[in-house]
Motif scaffolding. Sequence first.
Motif, PDB file in Angstrom:
ATOM      1  N   CYS A  40      -0.844   3.032   7.954  1.00 12.87           N
ATOM      2  CA  CYS A  40      -0.325   3.045   6.580  1.00 12.87           C
ATOM      3  C   CYS A  40      -1.117   2.101   5.677  1.00 12.87           C
ATOM      4  N   GLN A  41      -1.448   0.918   6.185  1.00 15.10           N
ATOM      5  CA  GLN A  41      -2.206  -0.038   5.381  1.00 15.10           C
ATOM      6  C   GLN A  41      -3.602   0.487   5.064  1.00 15.10           C
ATOM      7  N   ARG A  42      -4.236   1.128   6.024  1.00 11.74           N
ATOM      8  CA  ARG A  42      -5.571   1.693   5.774  1.00 11.74           C
ATOM      9  C   ARG A  42      -5.500   2.828   4.768  1.00 11.74           C
ATOM     10  N   TYR A  43      -4.488   3.667   4.884  1.00 17.46           N
ATOM     11  CA  TYR A  43      -4.324   4.779   3.949  1.00 17.46           C
ATOM     12  C   TYR A  43      -4.071   4.251   2.534  1.00 17.46           C
ATOM     13  N   LEU A  44      -3.255   3.218   2.418  1.00 16.40           N
ATOM     14  CA  LEU A  44      -3.003   2.610   1.112  1.00 16.40           C
ATOM     15  C   LEU A  44      -4.292   2.029   0.545  1.00 16.40           C
ATOM     16  N   GLY A  45      -5.072   1.371   1.367  1.00 14.22           N
ATOM     17  CA  GLY A  45      -6.347   0.824   0.921  1.00 14.22           C
ATOM     18  C   GLY A  45      -7.284   1.914   0.424  1.00 14.22           C
ATOM     19  N   THR A  46      -7.303   3.040   1.131  1.00 15.23           N
ATOM     20  CA  THR A  46      -8.135   4.168   0.715  1.00 15.23           C
ATOM     21  C   THR A  46      -7.664   4.714  -0.628  1.00 15.23           C
ATOM     22  N   LEU A  47      -6.365   4.841  -0.813  1.00 12.69           N
ATOM     23  CA  LEU A  47      -5.837   5.318  -2.093  1.00 12.69           C
ATOM     24  C   LEU A  47      -6.203   4.371  -3.225  1.00 12.69           C
ATOM     25  N   MET A  48      -6.120   3.086  -2.972  1.00 13.06           N
ATOM     26  CA  MET A  48      -6.433   2.099  -4.001  1.00 13.06           C
ATOM     27  C   MET A  48      -7.912   2.157  -4.384  1.00 13.06           C
ATOM     28  N   LYS A  49      -8.789   2.262  -3.399  1.00 13.12           N
ATOM     29  CA  LYS A  49     -10.226   2.349  -3.671  1.00 13.12           C
ATOM     30  C   LYS A  49     -10.554   3.620  -4.437  1.00 13.12           C
ATOM     31  N   HIS A  50      -9.925   4.729  -4.033  1.00 11.72           N
ATOM     32  CA  HIS A  50     -10.179   6.007  -4.699  1.00 11.72           C
ATOM     33  C   HIS A  50      -9.735   5.938  -6.163  1.00 11.72           C
ATOM     34  N   GLN A  51      -8.589   5.342  -6.411  1.00 15.12           N
ATOM     35  CA  GLN A  51      -8.089   5.236  -7.774  1.00 15.12           C
ATOM     36  C   GLN A  51      -9.009   4.347  -8.611  1.00 15.12           C
ATOM     37  N   GLU A  52      -9.467   3.247  -8.038  1.00 21.38           N
ATOM     38  CA  GLU A  52     -10.353   2.337  -8.755  1.00 21.38           C
ATOM     39  C   GLU A  52     -11.675   3.027  -9.075  1.00 21.38           C
ATOM     40  N   ASN A  53     -12.225   3.756  -8.099  1.00 22.10           N
ATOM     41  CA  ASN A  53     -13.482   4.472  -8.323  1.00 22.10           C
ATOM     42  C   ASN A  53     -13.315   5.566  -9.367  1.00 22.10           C
ATOM     43  N   SER A  54     -12.200   6.264  -9.353  1.00 24.43           N
ATOM     44  CA  SER A  54     -11.952   7.314 -10.343  1.00 24.43           C
ATOM     45  C   SER A  54     -11.879   6.720 -11.737  1.00 24.43           C
TER      46      SER A  54
END
Length: 69
Positions: A40-54
Amino acid sequence: MKKRAELITKISLLKQKIDQCLDNRDREGFIQLSYELKVCQRYLGTLMKHQENSFIERLDQNRDKFFHL
């Protein structure tokens, strides 16, 4: 946004359950919940990075629009 909130809630609940496993000396439950927490923590980190990059990509694409007067 909703997905992130759900993940944060799930992470919090998992941490509480892990604490209970430690209190009860439930090694198997601890291992299982710890693994789920890491996922869950890794998935949340991925979502956060994706949102920041977008956001950065949209800002770069629209940069010229802001400075044209």
